[in-house]
Design a protein around this motif. Sequence first.
Motif, PDB file in Angstrom:
ATOM      1  N   LEU A 525       4.247  25.261  42.206  1.00  0.00           N
ATOM      2  CA  LEU A 525       5.502  25.917  41.652  1.00  0.00           C
ATOM      3  C   LEU A 525       6.236  24.708  40.889  1.00  0.00           C
ATOM      4  O   LEU A 525       6.593  23.629  41.606  1.00  0.00           O
ATOM      5  CB  LEU A 525       6.247  26.219  42.943  1.00  0.00           C
ATOM      6  N   LEU A 526       6.435  24.871  39.816  1.00  0.00           N
ATOM      7  CA  LEU A 526       7.184  23.938  38.859  1.00  0.00           C
ATOM      8  C   LEU A 526       8.637  24.242  38.668  1.00  0.00           C
ATOM      9  O   LEU A 526       8.883  25.530  38.003  1.00  0.00           O
ATOM     10  CB  LEU A 526       6.475  23.617  37.529  1.00  0.00           C
ATOM     11  N   GLN A 527       9.650  23.605  39.409  1.00  0.00           N
ATOM     12  CA  GLN A 527      11.089  24.160  39.110  1.00  0.00           C
ATOM     13  C   GLN A 527      11.745  22.815  38.450  1.00  0.00           C
ATOM     14  O   GLN A 527      11.324  21.899  38.445  1.00  0.00           O
ATOM     15  CB  GLN A 527      11.508  24.286  40.312  1.00  0.00           C
ATOM     16  N   SER A 532      14.468  20.950  30.867  1.00  0.00           N
ATOM     17  CA  SER A 532      13.888  19.786  31.515  1.00  0.00           C
ATOM     18  C   SER A 532      12.474  19.640  31.283  1.00  0.00           C
ATOM     19  O   SER A 532      11.839  18.639  31.721  1.00  0.00           O
ATOM     20  CB  SER A 532      13.852  20.017  33.102  1.00  0.00           C
ATOM     21  N   GLY A 533      11.837  20.480  30.313  1.00  0.00           N
ATOM     22  CA  GLY A 533      10.461  20.336  29.647  1.00  0.00           C
ATOM     23  C   GLY A 533       9.544  21.194  30.490  1.00  0.00           C
ATOM     24  O   GLY A 533       8.372  21.099  30.368  1.00  0.00           O
ATOM     25  N   LYS A 534       9.767  22.480  31.418  1.00  0.00           N
ATOM     26  CA  LYS A 534       8.843  22.863  32.065  1.00  0.00           C
ATOM     27  C   LYS A 534       8.049  23.840  31.130  1.00  0.00           C
ATOM     28  O   LYS A 534       6.799  23.655  31.094  1.00  0.00           O
ATOM     29  CB  LYS A 534       9.681  23.972  33.101  1.00  0.00           C
ATOM     30  N   SER A 535       8.608  24.479  30.084  1.00  0.00           N
ATOM     31  CA  SER A 535       7.835  25.428  29.211  1.00  0.00           C
ATOM     32  C   SER A 535       7.099  24.493  28.271  1.00  0.00           C
ATOM     33  O   SER A 535       6.155  24.830  27.928  1.00  0.00           O
ATOM     34  CB  SER A 535       8.837  26.186  28.378  1.00  0.00           C
ATOM     35  N   THR A 536       7.508  23.311  28.100  1.00  0.00           N
ATOM     36  CA  THR A 536       7.005  22.376  27.125  1.00  0.00           C
ATOM     37  C   THR A 536       5.488  21.946  27.749  1.00  0.00           C
ATOM     38  O   THR A 536       4.512  21.846  27.141  1.00  0.00           O
ATOM     39  CB  THR A 536       8.027  21.173  26.664  1.00  0.00           C
ATOM     40  N   LEU A 537       5.587  21.860  28.899  1.00  0.00           N
ATOM     41  CA  LEU A 537       4.599  21.339  29.707  1.00  0.00           C
ATOM     42  C   LEU A 537       3.323  22.477  29.811  1.00  0.00           C
ATOM     43  O   LEU A 537       2.267  22.007  29.553  1.00  0.00           O
ATOM     44  CB  LEU A 537       4.637  20.743  30.985  1.00  0.00           C
ATOM     45  N   ALA A 538       3.738  23.700  30.097  1.00  0.00           N
ATOM     46  CA  ALA A 538       3.132  24.772  29.949  1.00  0.00           C
ATOM     47  C   ALA A 538       2.511  24.864  28.468  1.00  0.00           C
ATOM     48  O   ALA A 538       1.137  25.328  28.496  1.00  0.00           O
ATOM     49  CB  ALA A 538       3.726  25.914  30.454  1.00  0.00           C
ATOM     50  N   ASN A 539       3.188  24.800  27.524  1.00  0.00           N
ATOM     51  CA  ASN A 539       2.602  24.833  26.255  1.00  0.00           C
ATOM     52  C   ASN A 539       1.650  23.717  25.775  1.00  0.00           C
ATOM     53  O   ASN A 539       0.435  24.022  25.069  1.00  0.00           O
ATOM     54  CB  ASN A 539       3.660  24.789  25.140  1.00  0.00           C
ATOM     55  N   VAL A 540       1.663  22.513  26.336  1.00  0.00           N
ATOM     56  CA  VAL A 540       0.905  21.622  26.225  1.00  0.00           C
ATOM     57  C   VAL A 540      -0.524  21.717  26.949  1.00  0.00           C
ATOM     58  O   VAL A 540      -1.533  21.455  26.385  1.00  0.00           O
ATOM     59  CB  VAL A 540       1.576  20.149  26.587  1.00  0.00           C
ATOM     60  N   SER A 686      -6.611  28.752  40.054  1.00  0.00           N
ATOM     61  CA  SER A 686      -5.676  27.716  40.125  1.00  0.00           C
ATOM     62  C   SER A 686      -4.367  28.281  39.237  1.00  0.00           C
ATOM     63  O   SER A 686      -4.555  29.109  38.443  1.00  0.00           O
ATOM     64  CB  SER A 686      -6.194  26.607  39.673  1.00  0.00           C
ATOM     65  N   LEU A 687      -3.313  27.903  39.833  1.00  0.00           N
ATOM     66  CA  LEU A 687      -1.991  28.849  39.646  1.00  0.00           C
ATOM     67  C   LEU A 687      -0.946  27.594  39.446  1.00  0.00           C
ATOM     68  O   LEU A 687      -0.502  27.002  40.186  1.00  0.00           O
ATOM     69  CB  LEU A 687      -1.717  29.651  40.304  1.00  0.00           C
ATOM     70  N   ILE A 688      -0.357  27.791  38.272  1.00  0.00           N
ATOM     71  CA  ILE A 688       1.179  27.075  38.055  1.00  0.00           C
ATOM     72  C   ILE A 688       1.992  28.299  37.645  1.00  0.00           C
ATOM     73  O   ILE A 688       1.900  28.956  36.782  1.00  0.00           O
ATOM     74  CB  ILE A 688       1.008  26.124  36.814  1.00  0.00           C
ATOM     75  N   VAL A 689       3.120  28.055  38.492  1.00  0.00           N
ATOM     76  CA  VAL A 689       4.231  29.128  38.527  1.00  0.00           C
ATOM     77  C   VAL A 689       5.397  28.413  37.984  1.00  0.00           C
ATOM     78  O   VAL A 689       5.893  27.493  38.890  1.00  0.00           O
ATOM     79  CB  VAL A 689       4.445  29.917  39.706  1.00  0.00           C
ATOM     80  N   ILE A 690       6.120  28.818  36.864  1.00  0.00           N
ATOM     81  CA  ILE A 690       7.248  27.744  36.333  1.00  0.00           C
ATOM     82  C   ILE A 690       8.614  28.753  36.829  1.00  0.00           C
ATOM     83  O   ILE A 690       8.423  30.184  36.418  1.00  0.00           O
ATOM     84  CB  ILE A 690       7.058  27.491  35.080  1.00  0.00           C
ATOM     85  N   ALA A 691       9.670  28.315  37.197  1.00  0.00           N
ATOM     86  CA  ALA A 691      10.472  29.173  37.531  1.00  0.00           C
ATOM     87  C   ALA A 691      11.834  28.336  37.907  1.00  0.00           C
ATOM     88  O   ALA A 691      11.703  26.896  37.883  1.00  0.00           O
ATOM     89  CB  ALA A 691      10.621  29.846  39.250  1.00  0.00           C
ATOM     90  N   HIS A 692      13.063  28.797  37.715  1.00  0.00           N
ATOM     91  CA  HIS A 692      14.361  28.123  37.735  1.00  0.00           C
ATOM     92  C   HIS A 692      14.552  27.969  39.288  1.00  0.00           C
ATOM     93  O   HIS A 692      14.153  28.617  40.247  1.00  0.00           O
ATOM     94  CB  HIS A 692      15.370  29.185  37.162  1.00  0.00           C
TER      95      HIS A 692
END
Length: 693
Positions: A525-527, A532-540, A686-692
């Motif tokens: 879980l990435l908060q 702060s760069g969460k979506s940027t990390l996902a795009n990379v 494997s899972l990465i969930v990005i959320a506020h």
Amino acid sequence: MNSALRALAQEAGLNPVDLSDGTNSEVLSDLEARLLFGAESLDLKIERVSCKYGELEQMLVRAAPALVRLRVADEELFVALCGGSRRYLRVLTPSLQVVKLRPQIVLSQLTRAHEALQHQRITDLLDSASIVGRRRIRATSALLRENLTELQIDECWLLRLPAHRPFLQQLRHRRQHIRFLSMMVCHTLQMALFMASWWLIGYAVLEGSIDTGWLAAWVLLLITQIPLSMLTARLQGSISLETGALLKQRLLASALRIDPLKVRHMGSGQVLGRVYDAENIEASALQGGFLLLLGGVELVLASLVLFLGVGGPVLLGILPIFLLFAFVLGRAQYLSRRRWTSDRLHMTHRLIEKMLGHRTRLVQQPPADWHKGEDREQEEYLQSSATMDGTMTRLIALLPRFWLLLGLVGLMPVFVSGYSESAQIAVVLGGILLGYRAVLKCMGGFTSALSALVAWEKVRELFSLETPAKGVTSTAVKANGDGTSMAGEGQPLCYIRDLYFCYPDKDKAALADCNLSIYSGDRLLLQGASGSGKSTLANVITGVQKPDNGLLLIHGYDRTSIGAEHWRKLVASAPQFHENHVLGDSFLFNLLMGDEWPPKPESVIRAYSICDELGLTPLLKKMPAGMLQTVGEMGWRLSHGEMSRLFIARAILQNAELLVLDESFAALDPENLRQSFQCVRKNSNSLIVIAHP
């Protein structure tokens, strides 16, 4: 494998480009991935195709260049097809020699295993019916076709040019230039017969010697034009269809290779304008180009007729004056249309941006400033429209009449000198009228081609944003049976070290000194706060953005090593809601567009299962066509939460090893959120969930 692909591509004229860096290759255990990687390293496209038993011969004849897999005595062999006909197939040997084989030899090896299962039953049946000799052979063949009619054989891979190759190169490879020359020759012959027929009947009438023979010759010349005219139209249609399809593929390939950040900065209005321009190119370029070229052929023939008539040198001396006048009027129309197009696109861009930001404008902008500058924009647009219409009017009204005027001026010395041979004067008048018809045809083609040219200048700006093809290494990832990579024991699925990424024209990096290790089966879980760069990390991680520095590996390999195609099979994502889209097609297509299309039965079954786990079954029951219901702007409207679950299902159905969900649960109520998260946990490795927070 790479050497076979390279030799076949060179023999077929595909001009392979070596994008490999020379690293020692590690053989893939999965044939599909091995062929895909080999073709990508040569900047080629390879596609697996299947066909039914009864269509195999036709497929082999038309498939070249292609690879066909044969299984002989438990040994896997490949046939490299260079070309073929119903009598012979042209096959490339390991010594790079081209030999001829009968199609039946390859067919028998392809179908031997399937036919063996039927032969004993067919033999028993024919023995009981006492059928022997040639009748037995024909009966066996007919029964095999009947019993195996639904059998799909998928042992063929087509080798083609990728859609991003230069457009002219693709046209040459499809032999469009030969069709084009054939069309021009047919039209020239047709016009020559047309002029000959009227010369014949005119000569007979003016000489007073018309009889049945003259009329028969005239009719035969007219009839001969019919097949030439039909052949010209057929060639024109085939060129239009294939060139239009290639143009669409080229535009789509370029659009898919554009840096997403650059497109995003253009704004929705500019992107929409470019889409309309692309449609204008396809609709106008081919039609206008054909009319202009065919009219040019007729104008050349008309000039030849004028030269053969009385006063020909004088009339041909006047011809450059006409061409200069046509160039001046055409250039004025081109410049005015360019300005009008720029003003139109500017107004379109501004209007769409204002519509998208209407709520923000209502809150932040004073009412007095809402329409500021719009009157000036409309005045400039009206002025450019009037200028364009004026140049078009002058072009249409003056150019054909100027041709007639110059033709009559060229005849004046003839009348002044008293030269009155009627046949020669009739030839000149016929040439003038033929040229008048050619000018009208050229003008019709010019206006359409001009629209396409101006539109192309706008669309071409997008190609400057296209990301060039990068080299790929010959390193490969060992794969298991389903084509996904096998991680070594203790090796992280995703390994990130000292990752750095900065957006253009930004002083502060979006990602700096980023370190992360994700193992198979991890749930992260990435908060963080907005920006702060969460979506940027996902795009990379997913490959949408390329890091400026640092290390990003999947199973120990970077994206360049395994290629973009294989990377997308390993990592799937559901981007933020405003960056994800529902296409105007069936619900099933929107689900499986990231997997394969047309879908296999097992893929459809799994799609129903995932939808049920996400709570979308009530929605499918409400839609009249169920999974096949058209959704999107022109179909069934989905709610915010329904689209969010559609995006989640689409990502799950890609069967990737790493799944990245960027704020995918934000629009769901607590019950649907709980149900959707359970589905995601169950169906992801494997899972990465990005959320506020």
